[in-house]
Design a protein around this motif. Structure first.
Motif, PDB file in Angstrom:
ATOM      1  N   ALA B  34       0.803  -1.226   0.000  1.00  0.00           N
ATOM      2  CA  ALA B  34       0.000   0.000   0.000  1.00  0.00           C
ATOM      3  C   ALA B  34       0.842   1.285   0.000  1.00  0.00           C
ATOM      4  O   ALA B  34       0.473   2.264   0.621  1.00  0.00           O
ATOM      5  CB  ALA B  34      -0.975   0.024   1.173  1.00  0.00           C
ATOM      6  N   GLY B  35       1.967   1.255  -0.686  1.00  0.00           N
ATOM      7  CA  GLY B  35       2.688   2.499  -0.929  1.00  0.00           C
ATOM      8  C   GLY B  35       3.660   2.940   0.143  1.00  0.00           C
ATOM      9  O   GLY B  35       4.644   3.577  -0.153  1.00  0.00           O
ATOM     10  N   LEU B 255      -7.223   1.066  -4.818  1.00  0.00           N
ATOM     11  CA  LEU B 255      -7.490   2.259  -5.620  1.00  0.00           C
ATOM     12  C   LEU B 255      -8.957   2.658  -5.502  1.00  0.00           C
ATOM     13  O   LEU B 255      -9.338   3.762  -5.880  1.00  0.00           O
ATOM     14  CB  LEU B 255      -7.101   2.018  -7.081  1.00  0.00           C
ATOM     15  N   ARG B 260     -10.090   1.734   0.639  1.00  0.00           N
ATOM     16  CA  ARG B 260      -9.092   2.511   1.391  1.00  0.00           C
ATOM     17  C   ARG B 260      -9.690   2.997   2.700  1.00  0.00           C
ATOM     18  O   ARG B 260      -9.056   2.951   3.740  1.00  0.00           O
ATOM     19  CB  ARG B 260      -8.656   3.719   0.574  1.00  0.00           C
ATOM     20  N   ALA B 278       5.655  14.350  -2.432  1.00  0.00           N
ATOM     21  CA  ALA B 278       5.805  13.996  -3.839  1.00  0.00           C
ATOM     22  C   ALA B 278       5.779  15.264  -4.691  1.00  0.00           C
ATOM     23  O   ALA B 278       5.029  16.187  -4.409  1.00  0.00           O
ATOM     24  CB  ALA B 278       4.670  13.071  -4.268  1.00  0.00           C
ATOM     25  N   TYR B 280       5.333  16.845  -8.524  1.00  0.00           N
ATOM     26  CA  TYR B 280       4.835  16.619  -9.885  1.00  0.00           C
ATOM     27  C   TYR B 280       5.410  17.679 -10.812  1.00  0.00           C
ATOM     28  O   TYR B 280       5.335  18.861 -10.515  1.00  0.00           O
ATOM     29  CB  TYR B 280       3.307  16.710  -9.914  1.00  0.00           C
ATOM     30  N   VAL B 286      -1.250  12.038 -14.106  1.00  0.00           N
ATOM     31  CA  VAL B 286      -1.494  10.950 -13.159  1.00  0.00           C
ATOM     32  C   VAL B 286      -2.984  10.717 -13.013  1.00  0.00           C
ATOM     33  O   VAL B 286      -3.762  11.657 -12.884  1.00  0.00           O
ATOM     34  CB  VAL B 286      -0.867  11.276 -11.783  1.00  0.00           C
ATOM     35  N   LYS B 287      -3.367   9.440 -13.068  1.00  0.00           N
ATOM     36  CA  LYS B 287      -4.786   9.079 -12.953  1.00  0.00           C
ATOM     37  C   LYS B 287      -4.925   7.894 -12.031  1.00  0.00           C
ATOM     38  O   LYS B 287      -4.148   6.941 -12.117  1.00  0.00           O
ATOM     39  CB  LYS B 287      -5.300   8.649 -14.331  1.00  0.00           C
ATOM     40  N   ASN B 288      -5.931   7.931 -11.190  1.00  0.00           N
ATOM     41  CA  ASN B 288      -6.327   6.800 -10.366  1.00  0.00           C
ATOM     42  C   ASN B 288      -5.133   6.066  -9.759  1.00  0.00           C
ATOM     43  O   ASN B 288      -4.937   4.876  -9.983  1.00  0.00           O
ATOM     44  CB  ASN B 288      -7.150   5.828 -11.228  1.00  0.00           C
ATOM     45  N   SER B 289      -4.323   6.760  -8.984  1.00  0.00           N
ATOM     46  CA  SER B 289      -3.123   6.139  -8.433  1.00  0.00           C
ATOM     47  C   SER B 289      -2.887   6.567  -6.997  1.00  0.00           C
ATOM     48  O   SER B 289      -3.335   7.631  -6.573  1.00  0.00           O
ATOM     49  CB  SER B 289      -1.894   6.521  -9.263  1.00  0.00           C
ATOM     50  N   LEU B 290      -2.178   5.699  -6.268  1.00  0.00           N
ATOM     51  CA  LEU B 290      -1.733   6.031  -4.919  1.00  0.00           C
ATOM     52  C   LEU B 290      -0.259   6.369  -4.979  1.00  0.00           C
ATOM     53  O   LEU B 290       0.544   5.574  -5.475  1.00  0.00           O
ATOM     54  CB  LEU B 290      -1.925   4.835  -3.986  1.00  0.00           C
ATOM     55  N   ILE B 291       0.098   7.542  -4.477  1.00  0.00           N
ATOM     56  CA  ILE B 291       1.474   8.013  -4.604  1.00  0.00           C
ATOM     57  C   ILE B 291       2.002   8.355  -3.219  1.00  0.00           C
ATOM     58  O   ILE B 291       1.369   9.120  -2.482  1.00  0.00           O
ATOM     59  CB  ILE B 291       1.546   9.280  -5.484  1.00  0.00           C
ATOM     60  N   ALA B 292       3.167   7.828  -2.877  1.00  0.00           N
ATOM     61  CA  ALA B 292       3.741   8.094  -1.558  1.00  0.00           C
ATOM     62  C   ALA B 292       4.685   9.285  -1.615  1.00  0.00           C
ATOM     63  O   ALA B 292       5.042   9.763  -2.696  1.00  0.00           O
ATOM     64  CB  ALA B 292       4.477   6.858  -1.053  1.00  0.00           C
ATOM     65  N   ASP B 293       5.102   9.743  -0.450  1.00  0.00           N
ATOM     66  CA  ASP B 293       6.041  10.860  -0.377  1.00  0.00           C
ATOM     67  C   ASP B 293       7.376  10.503  -1.020  1.00  0.00           C
ATOM     68  O   ASP B 293       7.749   9.347  -1.104  1.00  0.00           O
ATOM     69  CB  ASP B 293       6.288  11.237   1.086  1.00  0.00           C
ATOM     70  N   ASN B 303      -3.494   3.983 -12.848  1.00  0.00           N
ATOM     71  CA  ASN B 303      -3.838   2.798 -12.043  1.00  0.00           C
ATOM     72  C   ASN B 303      -2.602   2.178 -11.386  1.00  0.00           C
ATOM     73  O   ASN B 303      -2.363   0.980 -11.520  1.00  0.00           O
ATOM     74  CB  ASN B 303      -4.518   1.712 -12.877  1.00  0.00           C
TER      75      ASN B 303
END
Lengths: 404, 368
Positions: B34-35, B255, B260, B278, B280, B286-293, B303
Motif C-alpha cells: 500500500a505504498g 485504488l 481505502r 511527492a 509533480y 497521473v490518474k487513479n493512483s496512490l502516490i507516496a512521499d 492505475n
C-alpha cells in the motif's frame, strides 16, 4: 552532568509573527506550517542535529500550546536524549517576581541557569523565523579559528533590499568594523541572519551587564552586540551562501513555499545527507483520482485529489473534489475544497472548508490595478460558503456565508 | 477495555512460502504494501489501536529487514518499560533444530508468554490484511465464555494448502474445522486470528510438545469436542494473501475509495522516513493512483501504486503497476502490469509488459 557539550543552541521561538496576521492568531510563528509537511521550526532544529548539536533550548512565550505539543520530547529530530536533547523554556515565576521575556537578550538572561547546567564553551543563538539549510558546525569552526568572542552569520542580499536588514561592514580578515541597523542608504549588502555564536563566558558577562543597564531594550541586535563592539571584543562575520528566507509576511511565506517548485531555487529538501525532520501524521499515501490533473505541484500523505492542481503546495489530508481548482496556492492540513470551488493565489490554513463554487483569491493579471492585488488568506477552521467570493489580499478568520 | 489484558503474538514468517518472489529476501511481515507500509504494520496497528499493551513478534529466518523496520516499536508506541514490543527470535536446542509449525515456535517462546501474566493471548499472521477492532473480538470471547475464539470471514477462501472452513452451530460454536477442497464457492473460511486463554495455551503447547505435534491448528482441530471454540465473523474489507497474483489484486483494490476507507478506518502506523512530499513536474499526468512521499513524477501514471521515493522520468508510461521504494523508471520507458521490487531501474526506452492475471515481477535492485 555526564558529558559536557562543546556547544549548545538556544532557539528563540517566542515571536508572535504579527505580520502573518490570522495565521499566527493561535500559534507562534515558528509553528507555522511550511513546505507540505514541515513547520518553520523544523529547519533550525534539523540544522542543529545535522550539525551535531544535540542540546537545544527552545524559548517560547507567545501562544506556546501548539508549539510545545509539536516539539514534545523531541523524538522526530532525535532530540529525545539522556544527555541534552530539546528543552522547552518558558518564562517562569521567580522570587523577585514574574517577568515575561522582554527582549531576545533578556530571554537568554533568564535562562542563564539552564546554560550553566551544561557549562558549554560556546552558545549558538538561533531564531525560529527562517527557512534555510546551514551547517552550524562549520560556523563554530570558523569562530574558533578566528579566536572570536562573537561570530555573526551573514548573507549578501540584493542591494535594493539591503535597507530592510541589519547590515555589517566587514574588514578583509572577516572582522566586523561597523554595524548599521536598517539604514536608508546602505553602505554594505552583508545582512545579519540572526545566527550568532558566542563564547559563553563572554556572553554571560554581557547578559548580566545588559540587564543592569538602565533603558536597555535587552535585545541582541540593538543593545548587546553594539555594546560588545564598543568594547572592542573580537567580532567576526561568517559568510553563508545558500537559500535563506525570512517568512515573516504573508507574501514571503507564499513565495517561500512556491520556491520549492522552482528548480532554479537553491533549496533542495530531498537531500539524504541533510534531511529536514518533522512530526508526521499517520496517513496513507495520497490518492490521485480518475479525472484529476496535477502539474508542477507538491502533494503529501493523506490527500485525496479529484480536481485540478497547478503550481501549488498541498499539506497532509487535503481533499480537492472533482471540478475544483487549486492554483498558485498553499493549502494547509485537513482542508477540504469542494466541487467547482476555485482557490487561487491564496494561503488556506488548517481544516478550512471551501464550499461548492466558492472562489478564493484572484490572479494578478485580472486586476484593474495591480497594486490592489495580494495573496488571500483563509484562517484556521474557517468555512467559506457556497458560491462566496473572497477578494485578493483579504484575510478571512470568520465563517463566510454563501452567495444566495 | 478488555484488550489491556491481552498479549498479542504476531507470526512474521507464517505463509512465507505462498509468495516466494516477495519473501525470498524478507519475512511476510516486512513485505511492502500500500505504498508506504509493511504487512506487519496492519497487525501491529490493529493491536495498538485496540489497546493491547504487549506484543511479541515471532521470527524465523531473514528477519533483518523486519528488525530494521520495527526497531524498538516506537512508531506504534510500543517502546515501553511495561509491555511493549519484543522480537522473539527462534529458540533452538540441539535436539529440536529450527521450529516447523506454529506450536513449535510458540513453545520456544513459552517463558515469554507465561511471564506476560495476561489472561488472554491473541495470535495473528501478517498475510491477513484488515482493520479490525480486536477489543470487540476479545469482548466476544469473554461474553461467550469461550476457550478459543477464531475470526472468520464469509467468501471465497484463500488458495493456500492450509485454508480451512468452519461449520458452526446456531450459537456460533465451531463443530467442524475442515480443509477447504473447493476454492471457488463461498464459505466461512478461517482468518487464523484467534484469542485463547493464556493458561490453556500453555497447556496445549506442553501437550503438543510431548506429542511432537508442530502444527497448532491440528491441536485445536483434535480438541473441538472438548473445548468451547467459537467463531467470530469479520465483515468488510479483509483479504488474505495467497500468491503474488493475489498480492497484485489486493493492492489494486486499494485504488477504490471504499476499500481505502475501510483499511485506514483507524490509523495505521509505520516507520517514518522523513521524505519530502511527492513532486509533480510540468509534464506529469497521473490518474487513479496512490502516490507516496518522496516520489518525483514527470511521466504518465495510471492505475498504479508508487512507494516512497520512486522516480518517473519524462515520457515514461506506467499502467497498472506496483513500484516499490526508490525505483527509477527512465525516460520514455513503458511498463504495464509490473510489480517492481525496491530499487529497480528501468532504463530509458525499455518496454516491459505483463498481463493483469499474470503480473511480471522484477526483483530487488534489478536493472533492466
Amino acid at each position: 552532568m555526564a558529558m559536557k557539550p562543546e556547544c549548545i543552541a538556544m532557539l528563540l521561538a517566542g515571536g508572535q509573527g504579527s505580520r502573518l496576521g490570522i495565521l499566527t492568531k493561535q500559534i507562534a510563528k515558528p509553528a507555522v506550517p511550511y513546505g507540505g509537511k514541515y513547520r518553520i521550526i523544523d529547519f533550525p532544529l534539523s540544522n542543529c542535529v545535522n550539525s551535531g548539536i544535540y542540546t537545544v533550548g527552545v524559548l517560547t512565550q507567545y501562544q506556546p500550546l501548539e508549539l510545545n505539543d509539536y516539539i514534545g520530547n523531541g523524538q522526530p529530530w532525535d532530540l529525545d536524549r539522556e544527555n541534552g536533547g530539546v528543552h522547552v523554556l518558558s518564562p517562569y515565576q521567580q522570587i523577585k517576581g514574574t517577568e515575561w521575556y522582554k527582549g531576545t537578550a533578556n530571554a537568554i538572561y533568564q535562562n542563564i541557569n539552564f546554560i550553566e547546567r551544561y557549562d558549554p564553551e560556546y552558545v549558538l543563538i538561533l531564531s525560529g523565523d527562517h527557512i534555510y539549510k546551514m551547517d552550524y558546525s562549520k560556523m563554530i569552526d570558523y569562530h574558533k579559528e578566528k579566536n572570536a568572542d562573537c561570530t555573526i552569520a551573514m548573507l549578501e542580499v540584493p542591494w535594493d533590499e539591503a535597507s530592510r536588514f541589519g547590515l555589517m561592514i566587514v574588514n578583509d580578515d572577516g572582522s566586523i568594523s561597523e554595524f548599521e541597523e536598517k539604514p536608508k542608504n546602505p553602505r554594505s549588502n552583508k545582512a545579519s541572519m540572526g545566527v550568532y555564536v558566542f563564547n559563553w563566558k563572554k556572553l554571560r558577562q554581557y547578559l548580566i551587564d545588559d540587564e543592569a543597564k538602565e533603558g536597555s531594550s535587552n535585545d541582541f541586535g540593538h543593545d548587546l552586540i553594539p555594546a560588545m563592539h564598543e568594547n572592542g571584543e573580537r567580532m567576526f562575520a561568517y559568510q553563508f551562501d545558500g537559500y535563506w528566507k525570512d517568512v515573516g509576511t504573508i507574501n514571503s511565506l507564499w513565495d517561500a513555499n512556491l520556491d520549492l517548485l522552482n528548480p532554479k531555487v537553491d533549496l533542495n529538501l530531498d537531500d539524504d545527507t541533510w534531511k529536514i525532520y518533522s512530526r508526521s501524521p499517520a496517513a496513507p499515501p495520497h490518492y490521485i483520482g480518475q479525472n484529476a490533473e496535477i502539474e508542477s505541484s507538491m502533494i503529501t500523505e493523506g490527500c485525496d485529489i479529484e480536481g485540478k492542481i497547478d503550481f501549488s503546495v498541498l499539506f497532509a489530508n487535503v481533499t480537492v473534489e472533482e471540478g475544483a481548482e487549486v492554483k498558485y496556492s498553499i493549502v494547509m492540513p485537513g482542508t477540504v475544497v469542494k466541487k467547482g470551488a476555485v482557490v487561487q493565489y491564496s494561503i488556506v490554513a488548517e481544516n478550512a472548508v471551501i464550499e461548492e463554487g466558492a472562489v478564493v483569491g484572484e490572479s494578478p493579471e485580472n486586476m484593474a490595478d495591480v497594486n490592489d492585488w495580494g495573496v488571500a488568506v483563509i484562517g484556521n477552521g474557517v468555512t467559506i460558503g457556497k458560491g462566496a467570493k473572497v477578494a485578493p489580499k483579504a484575510m478571512v478568520d470568520e465563517d463566510m456565508g454563501g452567495a444566495e | 477495555m478488555a484488550a489491556k489484558n491481552v498479549l498479542g503474538i504476531i507470526f512474521s514468517n507464517a505463509y512465507d512460502e505462498v509468495m516466494p518472489e516477495l519473501t525470498s529476501l524478507r519475512t511476510m511481515g516486512s513485505v511492502p504494501f500500500a505504498g508506504r507500509y509493511r504487512l506487519i504494520d496492519f497487525q501491529l496497528s490493529n493491536m495498538v489501536n485496540a489497546g493491547i499493551p504487549q506484543v511479541g513478534v515471532i521470527t524465523k529466518g531473514n528477519y533483518r529487514s523486519l528488525m530494521d523496520h520495527v526497531g524498538n516499536g516506537k512508531p506504534w508506541d510500543l517502546s515501553r518499560k511495561r509491555g511493549g514490543m519484543t522480537i522473539l527470535p527462534p529458540f533452538n536446542t540441539p535436539e529440536t533444530g529450527m521450529f516447523k509449525g506454529k506450536a513449535d515456535s510458540l513453545f520456544g517462546s513459552i517463558t515469554y508468554i507465561s511471564d506476560s501474566n495476561k489472561d488472554y493471548v491473541l495470535l495473528a499472521d501478517c498475510n491477513v490484511i484488515c482493520n479490525i477492532d480486536y477489543d470487540n473480538l476479545v469482548k466476544a470471547h469473554i461474553a461467550k465464555n469461550a476457550d478459543i475464539t477464531i475470526a472468520y470471514a464469509y467468501g471465497i477462501p484463500p488458495a493456500t494448502s492450509s485454508a480451512s472452513e468452519f461449520v458452526m452451530d446456531e450459537n456460533g460454536r465451531i463443530t467442524d474445522d475442515r480443509y477447504v477442497d473447493c476454492y471457488s464457492s463461498e464459505v466461512n473460511y478461517s482468518l487464523k486470528i484467534m484469542v485463547i486463554g493464556r493458561t490453556l495455551l500453555e497447556r496445549l503447547l506442553y501437550e503438543a510438545h510431548s506429542a511432537r505435534v508442530d502444527d497448532f491448528e491440528t491441536i485445536i482441530r483434535k480438541n473441538l469436542s472438548f473445548l468451547a471454540v467459537y467463531g467470530y465473523e469479520v465483515k468488510g474489507f479483509v483479504r488474505t494473501l495467497e500468491s503474488l497474483r493475489s498480492y497484485y489484486e489486493i493492492s489494486m483494490e486499494l485504488l477504490k475509495p471504499e476499500n481505502r476507507k475501510a483499511l485506514f478506518a483507524s490509523p495505521v502506523y509505520t516507520k517514518v522516513r522523513d521524505q519530502f512530499p511527492a513532486v509533480y513536474g510540468i509534464s506529469a499526468k497521473v490518474k487513479n493512483s496512490l502516490i507516496a512521499d518522496g516520489c518525483k513524477i514527470d511521466g504518465e501514471v495510471e492505475n498504479c501504486i508508487l512507494f516512497r521515493g520512486v522516480t518517473v522520468a519524462k515520457g515514461a508510461k506506467l499502467k497498472n503497476c506496483i513500484v516499490m521504494q526508490d525505483s527509477y523508471i527512465g525516460d520514455n520507458a513503458e511498463i504495464e502490469c509490473v510489480i517492481a521490487d525496491k530499487s529497480v531501474v528501468v532504463k530509458p526506452n525499455k518496454k516491459l509488459c505483463g498481463a493483469s492475471n499474470y503480473p511480471i515481477y522484477v526483483g530487488k535492485g534489478i536493472v533492466i
